[in-house]
Scaffold this active site. Structure first.
Site, mmCIF file in Angstrom:
data_model
loop_
_atom_site.group_PDB
_atom_site.id
_atom_site.type_symbol
_atom_site.label_atom_id
_atom_site.label_comp_id
_atom_site.label_asym_id
_atom_site.label_seq_id
_atom_site.Cartn_x
_atom_site.Cartn_y
_atom_site.Cartn_z
ATOM 1 N N LYS A 166 4.220 7.342 8.143
ATOM 2 C CA LYS A 166 3.797 8.160 7.012
ATOM 3 C C LYS A 166 5.014 8.818 6.378
ATOM 4 O O LYS A 166 5.952 9.174 7.091
ATOM 5 C CB LYS A 166 2.789 9.221 7.477
ATOM 6 C CG LYS A 166 1.493 8.653 8.039
ATOM 7 C CD LYS A 166 0.653 7.976 6.968
ATOM 8 C CE LYS A 166 -0.685 7.501 7.529
ATOM 9 N NZ LYS A 166 -1.515 6.848 6.501
ATOM 10 N N HIS A 287 -6.069 -5.863 10.201
ATOM 11 C CA HIS A 287 -6.384 -4.655 9.438
ATOM 12 C C HIS A 287 -7.496 -5.003 8.461
ATOM 13 O O HIS A 287 -7.520 -6.095 7.909
ATOM 14 C CB HIS A 287 -5.149 -4.135 8.701
ATOM 15 C CG HIS A 287 -5.297 -2.720 8.256
ATOM 16 N ND1 HIS A 287 -5.989 -2.368 7.117
ATOM 17 C CD2 HIS A 287 -4.866 -1.563 8.802
ATOM 18 C CE1 HIS A 287 -5.966 -1.046 6.985
ATOM 19 N NE2 HIS A 287 -5.302 -0.534 7.994
#
Length: 459
Positions: A166, A287
């Site tokens: 992040k 994913h």
């Protein structure tokens, strides 16, 4: 045109269809549009999903009728519709004769989604007979391979503490690699966030060597193996293969510590199968970004997340994201543990069907989306075990002390649950876990009222 005489047979018994082993069974929630009878609409649905069209055609012969999909159970009050699809309907590879998910999807959830007499139809379970299980690739790697690399027992090796770099976009190569290094000082597993790939400000050929260097430094410093899941998703299969090959060359002797992340919903089933077959020695990380468009309970068409997970195991995903079961920020409920159970067990009874996997390798539940150390004990209690990969982005990088402390707090949360300890009491002896209370005070207030007073003397 009422096709129920041909495409429905309510005398068929489900147990006989299963015992026969010649049909794939699919359970839907289906509602016809006003003015259409339920059985008539269901039969039209089965026709459109197999051999039929909107009129009788002269080219139909008795063999064709023998591979009709048949409605075998309906309950209008509960919108229940179940259809038996003969195995012979489904396309096979010309190279090796194996089955393919694209053919399954084309028939069971293809044109029928746009039919004029159907208000909605959504798959909530399906059954694969033994022969179909044999004809799908299944995973080549599973969580036991990750445990082996981490030096753990290959049975019940436990929780793999992971993160997502992040912010998800905007980091240049050096800050990206530094963020990875900081987490690896306390954690096990890092994945690319799904949009991260080869942006102009962070080209892959600059990022990956730095990430490998960060991995090596973290392993030297901690004495522990580290894992990285690299995103190789692309529109073009050749581009995806080129990315995978480049990453393996870059990591060299540490290539076994690299998983490949593929965005299987937006990229499509072909991307998963290509990765599974081209890179059988890598853990295949599925994913599912975008899946909520069809799997959300608010979506009345498509298929459930349970169905997506079940298909991912057939395709060969080593692990797939399964949400947070109501414990994180993602949509879901505690009952979503069934999504984990169907992919990790060799036998499981789902919402409609009992499924045997006949030794097919399991697919790992990957937990992600708003999780932190405070939310994990309850999550593990609901699931009943900790044999998962958890990728906590904010839960690591949002820790008040450091990403390494955030990673350590995640591990301590798992140990807290394993010890059946009270989290407040556990925090008094585990400083990184204790600091998670200060890092995520909103969650702490919700989950552990009065925590400030209880931990005041241990700050």
């Amino acid at each position: 045109m009422d096709q129920s005489n041909r495409y429905a047979d309510l005398s068929l018994k489900e147990e006989d269809l299963i015992a026969g082993g010649r049909h794939i069974l699919v359970a839907y929630k289906m509602k016809p549009k006003a003015g259409h009878g339920y059985l008539e609409a269901a039969a039209h649905f089965a026709a459109e999903s197999s051999t039929g069209t909107n009129v009788e055609v002269s080219t139909t012969d008795e063999f064709t009728k023998g591979v009709d999909a048949l409605v075998y159970l309906i309950d209008e009050a509960t919108e229940e519709m179940r259809i038996a699809f003969p195995m012979d309907l489904f396309d096979r590879n010309i190279l090796d004769g194996r089955m393919m998910i694209v053919s399954f999807l084309t028939l069971v959830i293809g044109n029928n989604q746009g039919m004029g007499d159907i208000q909605h139809a959504k798959i909530y379970d399906f059954f694969m007979p033994p022969r179909a299980i044999q004809l799908f690739d299944g995973p080549s790697k599973d969580i036991s391979d990750m445990w082996r690399i981490l030096g753990r027992p290959v049975k019940d090796g436990g929780y793999i503490a992971g993160t997502i770099i992040k912010p998800k976009l905007g980091l240049r190569p050096e800050p990206f690699a530094q963020a990875a290094y900081q987490f690896w000082l306390g954690g096990d597993f890092i994945k690319n966030d799904e949009p991260q790939g080869n942006q102009t400000f962070a080209p892959m050929n600059k990022v990956m060597p730095l990430v490998h260097d960060a991995m090596k430094r973290a392993m030297d410093e901690t004495g522990e193996a580290k894992l990285f899941s690299a995103n190789i998703t692309a529109d073009d299969h050749y581009e995806m293969l080129a990315r995978g090959d480049y990453i393996l060359r870059t990591f060299g002797p540490d290539a076994d510590k690299v998983a490949f992340l593929v965005d299987g919903y937006v990229g499509g089933p072909g991307m998963i199968t290509t990765a599974r077959r081209a890179f059988p020695n890598q853990y295949l990380h599925y994913h599912r970004a975008g899946h909520g468009a069809v799997t959300s309970p608010s979506a009345k068409r498509g298929y459930d997340a349970y169905v997506l997970a079940k298909m991912s195991r057939l395709q060969g995903a080593s692990g797939i994201h399964v949400g947070t079961m109501g414990y994180g920020k993602m949509e879901g409920t505690h009952d979503d543990r069934a999504i984990a159970y169907i992919i990790e067990r060799d036998s499981y009874t789902g919402p409609a069907y009992h499924q045997e996997w006949y030794g097919m390798k399991p697919t790992t539940p990957i937990i992600s989306g708003g999780m932190n150390a405070l939310r994990l004990p309850g999550f593990f209690e609901n699931l009943g075990h900790g044999n998962v990969i958890n990728t906590s982005g904010g839960g690591a990088y949002g820790h008040i002390d450091s990403p390494a402390a955030g990673a350590t707090s995640l591990r301590q949360a798992y140990e807290c649950w394993k010890a059946k300890a009270d989290p407040i009491e556990w925090a008094k002896e585990h400083p990184e876990f204790a600091r998670a209370f200060a890092s995520f005070p909103g969650d702490a207030d919700m989950l552990f009222p009065g925590w400030r007073d209880k931990l005041a003397s241990h700050r």
